[in-house]
Design a protein around this motif. Sequence first.
Motif, PDB file in Angstrom:
ATOM      1  N   PRO A 119       0.718  -1.125  -0.029  1.00 16.87           N
ATOM      2  CA  PRO A 119      -0.129   0.172  -0.085  1.00 16.87           C
ATOM      3  C   PRO A 119       0.929   1.101  -0.032  1.00 16.87           C
ATOM      4  CG  PRO A 119      -0.856  -1.620   1.596  1.00 16.87           C
ATOM      5  CD  PRO A 119       0.566  -2.143   0.990  1.00 16.87           C
ATOM      6  N   VAL A 120       0.349   2.334  -0.638  1.00 16.15           N
ATOM      7  CA  VAL A 120       1.279   3.691  -0.659  1.00 16.15           C
ATOM      8  C   VAL A 120       0.933   4.275   0.290  1.00 16.15           C
ATOM      9  CG1 VAL A 120       1.440   5.683  -2.010  1.00 16.15           C
ATOM     10  CG2 VAL A 120       1.088   3.654  -3.267  1.00 16.15           C
ATOM     11  N   GLY A 121       2.181   4.818   1.237  1.00 16.90           N
ATOM     12  CA  GLY A 121       2.232   5.396   2.262  1.00 16.90           C
ATOM     13  C   GLY A 121       3.180   6.824   1.882  1.00 16.90           C
ATOM     14  N   ALA A 122       3.394   7.277   2.952  1.00 16.59           N
ATOM     15  CA  ALA A 122       4.260   8.570   3.216  1.00 16.59           C
ATOM     16  C   ALA A 122       5.783   8.117   2.764  1.00 16.59           C
ATOM     17  CB  ALA A 122       4.488   9.259   4.328  1.00 16.59           C
ATOM     18  N   VAL A 123       6.290   6.832   3.201  1.00 19.68           N
ATOM     19  CA  VAL A 123       7.385   6.398   2.978  1.00 19.68           C
ATOM     20  C   VAL A 123       7.746   5.977   1.250  1.00 19.68           C
ATOM     21  CG1 VAL A 123       9.386   4.664   3.166  1.00 19.68           C
ATOM     22  CG2 VAL A 123       8.109   5.567   5.065  1.00 19.68           C
ATOM     23  N   THR A 124       6.684   5.358   0.899  1.00 17.88           N
ATOM     24  CA  THR A 124       6.833   4.988  -0.701  1.00 17.88           C
ATOM     25  C   THR A 124       6.631   6.268  -1.466  1.00 17.88           C
ATOM     26  OG1 THR A 124       5.210   3.112  -0.009  1.00 17.88           O
ATOM     27  CG2 THR A 124       5.439   3.664  -2.271  1.00 17.88           C
ATOM     28  N   ILE A 125       6.002   7.284  -1.127  1.00 19.27           N
ATOM     29  CA  ILE A 125       5.789   8.551  -1.746  1.00 19.27           C
ATOM     30  C   ILE A 125       7.270   9.396  -1.862  1.00 19.27           C
ATOM     31  CG2 ILE A 125       4.915  10.977  -1.744  1.00 19.27           C
ATOM     32  CD1 ILE A 125       2.333   9.724  -0.485  1.00 19.27           C
ATOM     33  N   GLU A 126       7.923   9.088  -0.794  1.00 25.15           N
ATOM     34  CA  GLU A 126       9.075  10.105  -0.722  1.00 25.15           C
ATOM     35  C   GLU A 126      10.268   8.919  -1.398  1.00 25.15           C
ATOM     36  OE1 GLU A 126      12.083  12.576   0.530  1.00 25.15           O
ATOM     37  OE2 GLU A 126      10.161  12.599   0.483  1.00 25.15           O
ATOM     38  N   MET A 127       9.920   7.717  -1.192  1.00 20.49           N
ATOM     39  CA  MET A 127      10.942   6.885  -2.133  1.00 20.49           C
ATOM     40  C   MET A 127      10.727   7.175  -3.556  1.00 20.49           C
ATOM     41  SD  MET A 127      10.688   3.175  -0.327  1.00 20.49           S
ATOM     42  CE  MET A 127      11.543   2.384  -1.501  1.00 20.49           C
ATOM     43  N   THR A 128       9.685   7.096  -4.255  1.00 17.69           N
ATOM     44  CA  THR A 128       9.318   7.592  -5.583  1.00 17.69           C
ATOM     45  C   THR A 128       9.932   8.873  -5.771  1.00 17.69           C
ATOM     46  OG1 THR A 128       7.235   6.246  -5.346  1.00 17.69           O
ATOM     47  CG2 THR A 128       7.536   7.751  -7.427  1.00 17.69           C
TER      48      THR A 128
END
Length: 210
Positions: free
Chosen positions: A18-27
């Motif tokens: 699931p997309v969360g804050a960490v995934t957004i920053e990683m992207t």
Amino acid sequence: MFALFFTHVLLGLSIALPVGAVTIEMTKQGLKNGFFHGWFVGLGGMTVDLILITLLYFGFASVLALPAVQTFMWLFGSLSLLYIGIDSIKNADKDIRLGNEKIKKSLKSSYWNGFLVAISPGSVVFWLGVFGTVLTHSFHASEKTGFFAVASGILTGILLHDLIFMSIVAGARKFVNRTFIKWVSTIAGCLLLGFSFFFAYEFFKGINDL
């Protein structure tokens, strides 16, 4: 024991999807600065997970569950996300490195962004739920190996997700231009601000409940 480990590797993969804050920053970091910067954001997030696992293992579950502690974490998380979100929008068109251009941003900076983004009571609640049963027996020698199998399995699953995800992002980076990356960074900043406002709401809600 291997079956227990493998089962929780799959769990780690599942919870990381699931997309969360960490995934957004990683992207955002992956598109701007490449594979390793995005991956180091993920490593920063995993460090928070490891710290929480360690605290739970040594009996701090009741402390982490205290409303006052979780309220403080909502505040800290909100401020961290607010800072990173504003920075993402403000510097959306900066520090973009394509091709063989030299990357100025340090891996350490990306790591700490991931660390700060990952701090939230949501992480505490998750780990309490995952290890709730194991923790009740964590001080029995026969259960210690089971605890470590569960913990290492989940962390391995999250690590695999991050490696696969960043490989995809790094591959896509070859086909995008600066304008696209700028807009991704701006949108990422807005989403992080959304998480920040939600955390702030939870903080004020927690204050009222204390």
